[in-house]
Structures are given as structure tokens and as C-alpha cells.
Enzyme design. Structure first.
Site, mmCIF file in Angstrom:
data_model
loop_
_atom_site.group_PDB
_atom_site.id
_atom_site.type_symbol
_atom_site.label_atom_id
_atom_site.label_comp_id
_atom_site.label_asym_id
_atom_site.label_seq_id
_atom_site.Cartn_x
_atom_site.Cartn_y
_atom_site.Cartn_z
ATOM 1 C CG ASP A 8 -1.966 -1.106 1.224
ATOM 2 O OD1 ASP A 8 -1.595 -2.231 0.864
ATOM 3 O OD2 ASP A 8 -3.123 -0.877 1.615
ATOM 4 C CD GLU A 39 -6.539 0.548 0.608
ATOM 5 O OE1 GLU A 39 -7.741 0.398 0.382
ATOM 6 O OE2 GLU A 39 -6.025 0.253 1.696
ATOM 7 C CG ASN A 40 -4.146 3.745 1.697
ATOM 8 O OD1 ASN A 40 -3.729 2.587 1.784
ATOM 9 N ND2 ASN A 40 -5.323 4.090 2.161
ATOM 10 C CG ASN A 67 -10.374 -0.663 3.002
ATOM 11 O OD1 ASN A 67 -9.269 -1.042 2.607
ATOM 12 N ND2 ASN A 67 -10.519 -0.006 4.126
ATOM 13 C CG HIS A 68 -8.867 3.525 2.128
ATOM 14 N ND1 HIS A 68 -9.547 4.415 2.924
ATOM 15 C CD2 HIS A 68 -8.201 2.698 2.972
ATOM 16 C CE1 HIS A 68 -9.287 4.141 4.202
ATOM 17 N NE2 HIS A 68 -8.483 3.105 4.262
ATOM 18 C CG HIS A 151 -7.125 -4.400 0.353
ATOM 19 N ND1 HIS A 151 -5.889 -3.799 0.276
ATOM 20 C CD2 HIS A 151 -7.869 -3.582 1.134
ATOM 21 C CE1 HIS A 151 -5.898 -2.669 0.955
ATOM 22 N NE2 HIS A 151 -7.087 -2.519 1.494
ATOM 23 C CG HIS A 178 -1.139 0.341 5.625
ATOM 24 N ND1 HIS A 178 -1.184 1.700 5.475
ATOM 25 C CD2 HIS A 178 -2.015 -0.149 4.710
ATOM 26 C CE1 HIS A 178 -2.063 2.021 4.541
ATOM 27 N NE2 HIS A 178 -2.587 0.912 4.061
HETATM 28 FE FE LIG Z 1 -4.144 0.654 2.632
HETATM 29 FE FE LIG Z 2 -7.183 -1.046 3.000
#
Ligand SMILES: [Fe+2]
Ligand SMILES: [Fe+2]
Ligand SMILES: [Fe+2]
Ligand SMILES: [Fe+2]
Ligand SMILES: [Fe+2]
Ligand SMILES: [Fe+2]
Ligand SMILES: [Fe+2]
Ligand SMILES: [Fe+2]
Lengths: 258, 258, 258, 258
Positions: A8, A39-40, A67-68, A151, A178
Site C-alpha cells: 500500500d 488505494e492510499n 477498501n479505500h 486486500h 500496512h
Molecule cells: Fe491501505
Molecule cells: Fe485497505
């Protein structure tokens, strides 16, 4: 062939270290294809077209999400057209974007990338296991080289999917926590596995996020505004050596670059 | 001094490998004190007096617990008398057993051991952060050498407590996920930290448990009976070098023994 | 004396019906004191000083809150000064505002109001049961007339607190689910109880919120912007008759006004 | 025609009151068909063939289930053969039993019964909304008279499914919380709706369970053995009047019998 998977990417500190070290790493590990969970990537929340392009310009070939994925609304402007990106395949039918994709490398080798979200302590999506079965039925007709970004939060669910797909895919790479795990291995039937690839971003944050607000949130249980942490970066990744014929993995190696 | 912390011991395969390799490891790493998380030591669920004694006989000095602490009812027969064991300190007042303990080593060095449970995706116990403050106020009067087993699921909560306690304790060792993380470090103010020490038990299970029922549970969502897995074992641990005067850590090292 | 408790007021439709019907209801039921849960009073999210004043001007005497207490940042401007408002008492020490309060009515009768949040499927606050014990120790020195707003999700936790406090308070009124329950009763030792008072707001919404986005959220699992629903309003409330000497309840009556 | 739906039957006290009052209630309300949620009929946990037969002998025509469906292993002995019982339809394909069923009444009228489980704060099953669409496609070919037992926790999810199915089914009856709600109504397109029908069992328990262990569990957070409560029983139910041609509801009425 060698596939690198980067954990990530969190905000600017994550993108910065990729820019600095990826070319050298690709060379050192003879990497043919680079996937990163993004995603981040945009300020810790989601992704934009500009940041996707930035990551591609640093030598990343493909992006996975989690999820982000919808945190930054700009994704809706380009997710349909961008063929180098997948979001979790277990969102319901009709969801923008795609859950799996085939990329043709050098006109010869085809790589399938599949993104799945866990359900334990995560949003209520379709069954990850049955989604994997369904997607693999399509992908396996076109290639044996298949990378799965699972994920997910719970280690039980992640290891379960790893074993469930053993021998059917090249790699099950966990993301989302993470924190890189030290359990990388080649499962008995030839699938490379790691519970979590880790995080690429600020080393002295909490999961890449500024520490003080995170701690304050736990202490006060009140709404708190999080920011991407500053300071030294780390890159967390794995490199997996895959037999191009069988699609099975021969080697998996963890990288932590600071 | 060197303290070894062994990750969640799961059933017979976990106990077996401890018996086989601990003496040699203690010698090799000049270990002065061995702590093990034993919440899954008895057939995967809780602990008994007999199994506690077995673990002590293999060279373990102290046991910590977690959310599985009450799984085996025999614990109520000896938890009050057994001074070499702690359960999460953030259970409410009146809970059997103790959440922290001081052990005097060789009549000179005192070691404080504190067990705390996370709250994210975990049972509803008291605030881990305020519990740590309260317990440390007691322990710090007696010793600077303090080991915290933070038995928690979410990486954010674990890293947050690590940073929160930085400089106040010798070690914050995460447990519960049964997967060793690769983020061991000495935080800036001198506390050794790892998100999860990992699992000591069957290497080819899912978190030490037989694979097939775990996968079946995810596929069917129906109640499933779990058993401890068989086959080759692994031991997951860390060794931390601590300055006896300051209680601060100088070195943290991960071990994965198969 | 008769105390009216109004269920979660959701946005303008909730405030509107209060304005329209409260004076008449107070008269009809000889109401001496009116409490309303106002956690959703400002556009569905939190409260502002202006909206609190608006509610007071309609004849409400006191406001309770819940998990949405901090949604509107303006609350921090007046929560410390506003003595006619409580937020859940099981937030940690140091939280702005107060968890319980004594109001003196007509210079003679004192009413204690206590707000507590549940923990099951809710934020990680301190134990509701022990918080109740602690707060009641203070309040009971000053009055026997005590109203508890237990803002919680799980019916088990709500009924458990009701029975736990039976005979020690005048009323345990559940809030949060926005659906009035039909289990109002006087418990054997004299405490009036209802699992949920319900919702005061748009009748044709989903919990007072516009329907389409809520249904879309369940179908797509994607982030969705919610708005307060429009159309006809309903008011959900209870009226409890309390013996001023003993503080015990003699009668509890549900109201649904459309 | 008039259909009665009885809320979660909990153990012997639940069965006892059904035996005592059902015949009279059927007569009084001219009931043509009786459905009961029986997930807690056997000692609070699941159901057995003997207890199913017992309930049928008291005048119940059909049983629905919920998250406790598999608690008593005896269900596997008869769930395949028993055509008068459904379990949540959103369990994965291959699950024993059936999620929906058509019953022919008097050789003329066909009633479809569909059981669905919620996903919010509940097990990870398939999407309730898409499951409803899929099952209704089958059922609507055979009948317009369709009763849905939506076994769910969150009021938002329950109301959302009610509105989602408005005009497509005769009744959406919520179950699972064991507390009857007072929001029964006929939705604009003709579907009868109630968030929860409530509980049929011991009136002075907590959700039908002995109080002391439930309260102790909340206070201690330790494992606790629950038993069905004793003493006076209550029956919670609804009676819905349905137009046999259109399948739409004309009237919904709550019953609380003590
Ligand atoms: Fe993440
Ligand atoms: Fe996530
Ligand atoms: Fe464990
Ligand atoms: Fe654990
Ligand atoms: Fe509310
Ligand atoms: Fe609420
Ligand atoms: Fe249930
Ligand atoms: Fe039930």
C-alpha cells in the site's frame, strides 16, 4: 519472470521513495512487471488520474486497490478507461471498473491480475472464495500467470485464501494492514504467498499516517482528522520468480527499503 | 540482559518445538528470561495447570494470555495462585488473575510484565491506553524493565500503543494474529517494538489450526469444529537486549525456527 | 410528576413536528419536563447552538446525545456552557461536556439526567454498567428522580441495563435505533423501561433519512451521501409518571404522533 | 386471507404459550396460515425434529429460521425432508435446506415464504437485496402471496429491504432482535412491514434468556452459560390481511399476549 508487488502506497512519502528507488530495484532484481497497491496513494485516501499517471511514470505497470478505492471521487472520471488498474472483484455486478484484468507483456506473456477484498472486519462484499473461483475460471483460459491482491484484515481469511488457491495462481499477496509480515513462502503446490506485503510511505508514522491524531483518536474516541505523516520513507515489497510456462512460483523474497 | 518473547503457542505442535529447540536457543542468544504467550497452549484453546507446568519445565519463565484466556475452565483452578502468568489487565476490576506482575530474577533484577488486550475487532474491555498508564504507574516504582504483551488485532492500535509507550517500557510485543511481522525496531526513545511476534505451532496449518475446516467455514459460513493442525512445527519469537539500568532496549531480533 | 422523553430528532422534519404538536401534547399529558435526544437534530448530524436554542424555544427542557454528538463541530463552541445538555457519560475523562446533570425544577424538584452509550456494535467507550454505577453514586445523593438515556444498538445490552438499574432510577429510555419498540413496561422494582423511544422526523424516510441513497448504499457498498428525508413527519415519544418522593415510575405510555 | 407471523420462539416458555393461546387467537383473528420464527425453539438454540413437530401440532403451519439455525445439530437429520421450514436464502449454494418455499393451502391458494438474513452486525452471507431479487423471480411465477422473514439486526437494513420490496411481496416481517417494534404499517405500494415481530418466550428474561448470566456477561466480559428464562410467557406476533388476488396487504396488526 520476476514480478514485483509493492505494498500500500501512502501519499507523497510513498510516491517519493518509489521514484527514488524503483529503477534501481527493478534492475537489481531483474523485475519484468511491477504491481503496486495504490488505494492510499492520493493523500492517504484513494487515487486520482494524475497520481496514477505519476506512479506509472516511475515504472509501476499496474495498480490494485482496496477498501479505500472510492475515497477520492476523481476515480470515477477514469476508472472505466484505465486498463492498468483493478478494484476488488467482489463488489456487486455493475460496480465501476474491473476486478480482474489481463495484461500482455512484450506481446507474448500474459499476466492476469485479480483484486479481492476480505470480508472479516471489512465491508460486506461478495464471498472472496467464490469470487476467486469465478474470476479464475475466466483468467485461466488466457494465462497461467496470475497475481492475486487479497486486500484483507484477518490473518485467518488471508491464509485460508492462500491455501485455497494454492497451485491455481502464481501469487497471493495480502495487503491492507500496512505492516509487512515475515511469513512469505511457496505453498506446496507452487503458489507464492505472503499475509501482507506492507506499506510504502512514511516510516515514522502509524501505518503511514501522522502519529499524534491516531493516538488521540484511540484516547478520546472522538472524530479526528488524519494526515499523511512526514519524514523518512520506507518501501515494502516482494519479488516473486514465476515459471512462465506453468505460472507457478519458484521464489519469493521480501524487500524493506528505507 | 536478553529477554526472549515467544509468539502464541498453539497446542501440542507448539509445545513440542519449544521442548526441542528452546534450550539451544537460550544458549545461543544468551537469554536470561523467556516469556511466551500461552492463550492457545491447551489444544488451541486456553491453558491448564498441567500444560503451564509443562511449558515452565521446557525453560519458559513466564506466560501471557489473550482473548482465549478463559477457553479452558481449568484456568480458574490455578490462575490466582500462579504468579508466573498474566491475563489482559484491561478486564474489569474483580477479574480472576492479574494483569501485570513483577518477577525478581536472581534476587537482583526485577522484570515487570504487563498484558493488555486491544479493543478494535476484539472484546469490549477497558481502554488499553489508559490501562497501560495506570499499570505503569505501579510497575515503574519497582523497575524500569517492563515487557508489554499487547494482544490485539488492528495494526493501527498496536503501532499506536507502541509509540504511546515509547521510552516508558522496554518492549511492546504484539500478539494474537499468529503471523510474525517484519517491522521490528527500536523506537526513538528506546522501546523495542514489533506488531506481532507470530505463532509457535504447526507450520502447515492456518494459524496453527487444521486447514480444511477453516476453509470450509469461510465457504459455508456454517459452524465448524476446529482442531490443532499436525505436521512440522515452527517457533516464532523475538530476542530483545535491554539495558538493565535504564530498562531501554538496544536490540531486537526476530526468530523463525522450523 | 410527568416526564416526556422524545426519540432521536432528525433534522428539520423532526424539529417542525415538535414545534407543531409539543405544546398541545404537554397540556394533554400534563407534562412537567421534556427531554429529547438531539444527536441528529442538525441536518441529521449532531447539533448546533442555534438548533439547541430552537428546540428549547419549542418547549423542550433538556437534550441528550449519542454517537453522533460530535458530527457538527459547532458543538465545541457551546457544550461546556450549556447546562441543559448531556453527552454519553462513558466517554473518557477529559471529554468536553458532561455525562450527567441535575436540573432543579421550580426550585423544588431535582431531576437527574444521565446519558450512556452502549458498546455492542458501537464505539469503544467505557463500560456502560460501571459508568452507570459511578454516575448514580453522585446523582442519588441529590435526587431520586433520574432519567437514563441509554443510546445503544443491541437489544440485549439495553434490556440488561434496564434490569441492572431497576429500582435505582426512574426511567431507562433506549435511543439510537430510530424505531420505537412496543416493550414499554414498569420493571418489578419500579423503573420505567423501553428498548427504544423511536425517531422524530420524516415518516417516509429510512430512519428519517432519504430512502434512495440508503438502499443504493446497501446495493452497491459504495460511499453514499445521505440527506434528511422530506414529507410528513412523525413524533415518537414516551410519557412517564413518576412518584416525586421515591423517584419510582408508576406509568409509562408510548406516543406516536403523525 | 389472514396470515399470522409469530416472533422468535424461545425455548419451552415460548412453546408453552403458543400451545395455550394459538387456537383461540387463530379463531379470533380468522387466521388462515401461521408462520413462526423457530431459530431459538430448542432450549434457545436451534431446533430439532421433535420440537418442529411439537410446534406444528400446536397449529403452526410453517417455520422460519435465522443465525441460530445450525445451533442444534439435529437439524441436519431432517432439514432436507421438512418442506414446512426455510432457513436464510443467502447462505451459499449447497447449503442444506431451502431458503424459500411455496405452500399450497387448501389446494387453491399458494403462499411463498422467503427467509433472508441481514449482513450488518451479522454473519457474512450473500447480499440480502440481490438474494431477494433472485428468489422473488422464482416465487412470483407461482404466486403473489409472499411473506419475507428478514432476520436482521440493524433497523436501517430492515427498513431498506422493506421499502425495496414494497409492492412486490405481501409482508416483510423483521425478526432477530426479540423486541417487538411499534412501526407496523402498510407501505405505499401495498407491502405490510414491521421492523421486528418480537419474541415469544419468558417475559421477565432478557430476550427470553435468564437475566443474571446476561448481565454478568456484560459486567465481566467473560464466557457465560446462558439458559432460557423461566416464569410468565408472552407471545409476540402480527396478523396481516392479504388480498388473495394481488398479494398486497390491506391491514397489519400487532399482538402482544401475556
Ligand atoms: Fe491501505
Ligand atoms: Fe485497505
Ligand atoms: Fe492466539
Ligand atoms: Fe488471541
Ligand atoms: Fe440517532
Ligand atoms: Fe445514534
Ligand atoms: Fe437471530
Ligand atoms: Fe432469535
Amino acid at each position: 519472470m520476476n514480478i514485483m508487488f509493492i505494498g500500500d502506497v501512502v501519499g507523497r512519502p510513498g510516491r517519493k521513495i518509489i521514484k527514488e528507488v524503483l529503477p534501481e530495484l527493478k534492475c537489481k532484481y531483474s523485475v519484468d512487471f511491477v504491481i503496486a497497491n495504490a488505494e492510499n496513494a492520493a493523500g492517504g485516501n484513494g487515487i486520482t488520474k494524475k497520481i496514477a499517471e505519476e506512479l506509472f511514470s516511475y515504472g509501476i505497470d499496474f495498480l490494485t486497490m482496496g477498501n479505500h478505492v472510492w475515497d477520492n471521487k476523481e476515480i470515477f472520471d477514469f476508472i472505466e478507461e484505465e486498463l492498468r488498474m483493478v478494484r476488488p472483484a467482489n463488489y456487486p455486478p455493475g460496480t465501476p471498473g474491473r476486478g480482474s484484468q489481463i495484461i500482455e507483456l512484450d506481446g507474448t506473456v500474459k499476466i492476469g491480475i485479480l483484486n479481492i477484498s476480505g470480508r472479516v472486519f471489512m465491508p460486506d462484499l461478495d464471498c472472496p472464495f467464490r469470487t476467486a473461483d469465478r474470476e479464475l475460471e475466466k483468467l485461466k483460459k488466457l494465462t497461467n500467470i496470475i497475481v492475486v491482491d487479497f486486500h484483507a484484515e484477518a490473518t485467518s481469511e488471508k491464509q485460508a485464501l492462500g491455501w485455497y488457491l494454492d497451485g491455481r495462481v502464481s501469487l497471493v499477496a495480502g495487503t491492507h494492514t500496512h505492516v509487512q509480515t515475515a511469513d512469505e513462502r511457496i505453498l506446496p503446490k507452487g503458489t507464492a504467498y505472503i499475509t501482507d506485503v506492507g506499506m510504502t510511505g512514511a516510516y515514522d508514522g502509524i501505518l503511514g499516517i501522522e502519529r499524534e491524531p491516531v493516538i488521540r483518536k484511540f484516547l478520546t474516541q472522538m472524530p479526528t482528522r488524519f494526515e499523511v505523516a512526514k519524514g523518512t520513507s520506507q518501501l515494502n515489497a516482494i519479488v516473486v520468480e514465476i515459471d512462465v510456462e506453468t505460472g507457478l512460483a519458484m521464489k519469493i523474497q521480501r524487500l524493506i527499503i528505507k
